[in-house]
Design a protein around this motif. Structure first.
Motif, PDB file in Angstrom:
ATOM      1  N   ASP A  74    -100.890  12.978 -50.238  1.00  0.00           N
ATOM      2  CA  ASP A  74    -100.502  11.691 -50.824  1.00  0.00           C
ATOM      3  C   ASP A  74     -99.651  10.863 -49.858  1.00  0.00           C
ATOM      4  O   ASP A  74     -99.649   9.630 -49.921  1.00  0.00           O
ATOM      5  CB  ASP A  74     -99.746  11.911 -52.140  1.00  0.00           C
ATOM      6  CG  ASP A  74    -100.707  12.389 -53.225  1.00  0.00           C
ATOM      7  OD1 ASP A  74    -101.912  12.092 -53.117  1.00  0.00           O
ATOM      8  OD2 ASP A  74    -100.250  13.070 -54.164  1.00  0.00           O
ATOM      9  N   ILE A  75     -98.932  11.570 -48.976  1.00  0.00           N
ATOM     10  CA  ILE A  75     -98.153  10.842 -47.957  1.00  0.00           C
ATOM     11  C   ILE A  75     -99.112  10.206 -46.953  1.00  0.00           C
ATOM     12  O   ILE A  75     -98.963   9.040 -46.568  1.00  0.00           O
ATOM     13  CB  ILE A  75     -97.167  11.809 -47.245  1.00  0.00           C
ATOM     14  CG1 ILE A  75     -96.106  12.309 -48.219  1.00  0.00           C
ATOM     15  CG2 ILE A  75     -96.538  11.180 -46.011  1.00  0.00           C
ATOM     16  CD1 ILE A  75     -95.148  11.244 -48.696  1.00  0.00           C
ATOM     17  N   THR A  76    -100.102  10.991 -46.543  1.00  0.00           N
ATOM     18  CA  THR A  76    -101.101  10.439 -45.614  1.00  0.00           C
ATOM     19  C   THR A  76    -101.790   9.230 -46.256  1.00  0.00           C
ATOM     20  O   THR A  76    -101.988   8.196 -45.604  1.00  0.00           O
ATOM     21  CB  THR A  76    -102.165  11.507 -45.269  1.00  0.00           C
ATOM     22  OG1 THR A  76    -101.495  12.676 -44.836  1.00  0.00           O
ATOM     23  CG2 THR A  76    -103.113  11.036 -44.192  1.00  0.00           C
ATOM     24  N   LYS A  77    -102.122   9.371 -47.544  1.00  0.00           N
ATOM     25  CA  LYS A  77    -102.802   8.258 -48.242  1.00  0.00           C
ATOM     26  C   LYS A  77    -101.902   7.027 -48.330  1.00  0.00           C
ATOM     27  O   LYS A  77    -102.364   5.899 -48.176  1.00  0.00           O
ATOM     28  CB  LYS A  77    -103.179   8.691 -49.667  1.00  0.00           C
ATOM     29  CG  LYS A  77    -104.516   9.387 -49.724  1.00  0.00           C
ATOM     30  CD  LYS A  77    -104.968   9.514 -51.178  1.00  0.00           C
ATOM     31  CE  LYS A  77    -106.055  10.570 -51.270  1.00  0.00           C
ATOM     32  NZ  LYS A  77    -105.997  11.385 -52.478  1.00  0.00           N
ATOM     33  N   ALA A  78    -100.618   7.271 -48.567  1.00  0.00           N
ATOM     34  CA  ALA A  78     -99.692   6.129 -48.678  1.00  0.00           C
ATOM     35  C   ALA A  78     -99.609   5.382 -47.348  1.00  0.00           C
ATOM     36  O   ALA A  78     -99.626   4.145 -47.315  1.00  0.00           O
ATOM     37  CB  ALA A  78     -98.308   6.629 -49.103  1.00  0.00           C
ATOM     38  N   LEU A  79     -99.544   6.140 -46.252  1.00  0.00           N
ATOM     39  CA  LEU A  79     -99.492   5.495 -44.941  1.00  0.00           C
ATOM     40  C   LEU A  79    -100.800   4.731 -44.685  1.00  0.00           C
ATOM     41  O   LEU A  79    -100.781   3.587 -44.208  1.00  0.00           O
ATOM     42  CB  LEU A  79     -99.269   6.547 -43.844  1.00  0.00           C
ATOM     43  CG  LEU A  79     -99.312   6.000 -42.417  1.00  0.00           C
ATOM     44  CD1 LEU A  79     -98.230   4.966 -42.183  1.00  0.00           C
ATOM     45  CD2 LEU A  79     -99.180   7.127 -41.402  1.00  0.00           C
TER      46      LEU A  79
END
Ligand code: ACO
Length: 459
Positions: A219-224
């Motif tokens: 989800d962090i990768t997706k947010a970035l």
């Protein structure tokens, strides 16, 4: 039916100017021949009402808060696409097929590492105090030096290598950014990996240690990825106009995007995301709940950074998406960031205050993006760099639009001169007070012969 025209009347004489219409109803008066026919130019400082080009890349309706890339609304792309797929859409005009997407991703992946010759820049080539935007701009231009076939400054030849240059820049901008961060912080440089996606690879290069591999939460990768996607293009903003201006001289893609980075750096443009966090931190430190800050912004003593936009007279659609994403990211990292509370309070106060309402001042893309980047662990001085990575597809597409114009003109605005009238050049010794003798009176000045105050001073 005759083509529609507008009549411009100056001193009772009328001049017909063609009316130009965009696909979605934008209207413009073409004043290209106005000066030739009338002697007048138009003056529009800050270009608030000037169309500089026709473009098929991005559509914005600032009154209704619409932003479309190649006809597709930003909300739809944010929900369904990735940064790399959206980059393809922006650069090539259509969504890719599976095969095109795979080839494009592979090309981006293959170009992730830097030429070893460039690694010396990170070994004493810049002081630790260098801002990463300065490093990014310099190295994006330098990277072209390693690919001389792509930087001929002859449009046709540069365009022959456009696909390679585009993938190369998209990929390397992220590597340069991560290495600049590591160099500045005295950390060992981390090379990209072949098996990671675009945003994941960037996080890996930023945060992996030789003794500790960094695995970001999906989800962090997706947010970035979402932050990058939302920044991918924004029609004729300051940095993109700069890229187009440089490209109009025939300059290569690398030089043009490097100039774009410099324009983006300013606090009124991409630099605002860094300023937003600094402002929120300052409000937090001072114990203000936002009320005092709003008052000082209204009194003209401060600017509510991340608010206001030249085009949007309603909510910036990117800010709406980012506000929700910021809340999600903080839940994932299990952080209660007081800055998000302050930001939301500032927004509530501003949206019910006539100063902001009357001026149509709403949050822009920079207001919430910093909170996401901070939660991801991004240092504040990298925020504008993140913006630059995100904006790369747009700059590349705009460069190509300019370079592909068969009868492309160099961008060269005019001005209204408000300086001195013609005057004399006075030699240094007379400027210092020496009084010319009668013999010297004509000799002490050179050329000009104008109305000069020097001439009368001498008399
Ligand atoms: N805080 C307080 N007042 C503001 C703000 C703000 N953020 N933005 C505009 N105003 C006021 C101005 O003082 C002016 O008031 P006045 O009519 O009483 O003189 C009025 O609103 C109009 O503002 P302008 O500066 O003329 O609007 P312009 O379209 O030229 O500027 C800009 C737009 C640069 C974005 C401006 O709103 C601003 O400085 N915002 C803060 C910086 C920022 O967030 N920049 C990022 C923009 S988005 C981007 O580049 C990605």
């Amino acid at each position: 039916m005759n083509n529609p025209t507008a009549k411009i009347t100056i001193n009772e004489k009328s001049y017909d100017c063609p009316i130009i219409q965009g696909t979605l109803g934008d209207k413009a008066i073409d004043i290209t021949k106005l000066r030739t026919n009338s002697g007048y130019i138009t003056l529009d400082e800050g270009f608030a009402n000037t169309g500089a080009c026709k473009s098929a890349i991005t559509f914005i309706d600032g009154e209704q808060g619409k932003l479309w890339y190649r006809g597709i609304p930003i909300e739809v792309l944010a929900e369904n696409s990735t940064f790399i797929e959206t980059a393809y859409l922006i650069i090539y005009g259509d969504l890719p097929t599976r095969k095109q997407m795979s080839a494009f991703s592979q090309k981006v992946l293959r170009n992730a590492s830097l030429h070893e010759g460039m690694m010396h820049f990170f070994d004493g080539g810049f002081p630790f105090t260098a801002h990463p935007m300065a490093i990014l701009s310099s190295l994006l231009n330098s990277v072209g030096c390693y690919y001389p076939n792509m930087v001929t400054n002859h449009r046709e030849q540069d365009l022959e290598h456009f696909d390679d240059a585009a993938a190369l820049l998209l990929s390397k901008v992220r590597t340069i950014a991560a290495m600049a961060y590591r160099m500045k912080n005295g950390l060992p440089l981390i090379y990209p990996k072949r098996d990671l996606g675009y945003s994941q690879n960037f996080l890996h290069m930023m945060f992996t240690e030789p003794y500790h591999e960094y695995y970001p939460h999906d989800d962090i990768t997706k947010a970035l990825d979402l932050v990058l996607l939302l920044h991918a293009d924004h029609e004729q903003n300051c940095s993109t106009s700069t890229v187009r201006m440089v490209a109009s001289s025939g300059a290569n893609l690398f030089a043009s995007v490097s100039a774009g980075v410099c324009a983006l750096w300013g606090p009124l443009h991409g630099g605002a995301n860094q300023q937003v966090i600094q402002m929120l931190e300052e409000i937090h430190r001072s114990g203000d709940d936002g009320t005092k800050f709003i008052e000082s912004a209204k009194a003209g003593k401060a600017k509510l950074m991340g608010f206001g936009h030249r085009l949007y007279k309603t909510y910036d659609p990117r800010a709406k998406i980012l506000r929700a994403a910021a809340e999600r990211v903080l839940q994932i990292v299990k952080l209660k960031d007081p800055l998000l509370d302050i930001a939301q309070r500032l927004e509530e106060k501003a949206r019910s205050d006539s100063y902001f309402v009357d001026r149509n001042l709403y949050p822009n893309v920079d207001f919430y993006s910093g909170i996401i980047l901070k939660a991801i662990g991004m240092p504040t001085d990298m925020f504008t760099v993140m913006f630059a990575i995100g904006r790369m597809p747009g700059w590349i597409a705009h460069w190509q639009e300019v370079a592909s114009q068969v009868k492309g003109k160099i961008n060269r605005p005019r001005q209204i001169y408000v300086g001195h009238d013609l005057r004399d050049y006075v030699k240094m010794r007379y400027r210092e007070g020496e009084i010319p003798t009668d013999y010297e009176t004509d000799e002490h000045k050179s050329f000009g012969g104008g109305s000069s105050e020097n001439a009368s001073a001498k008399a």
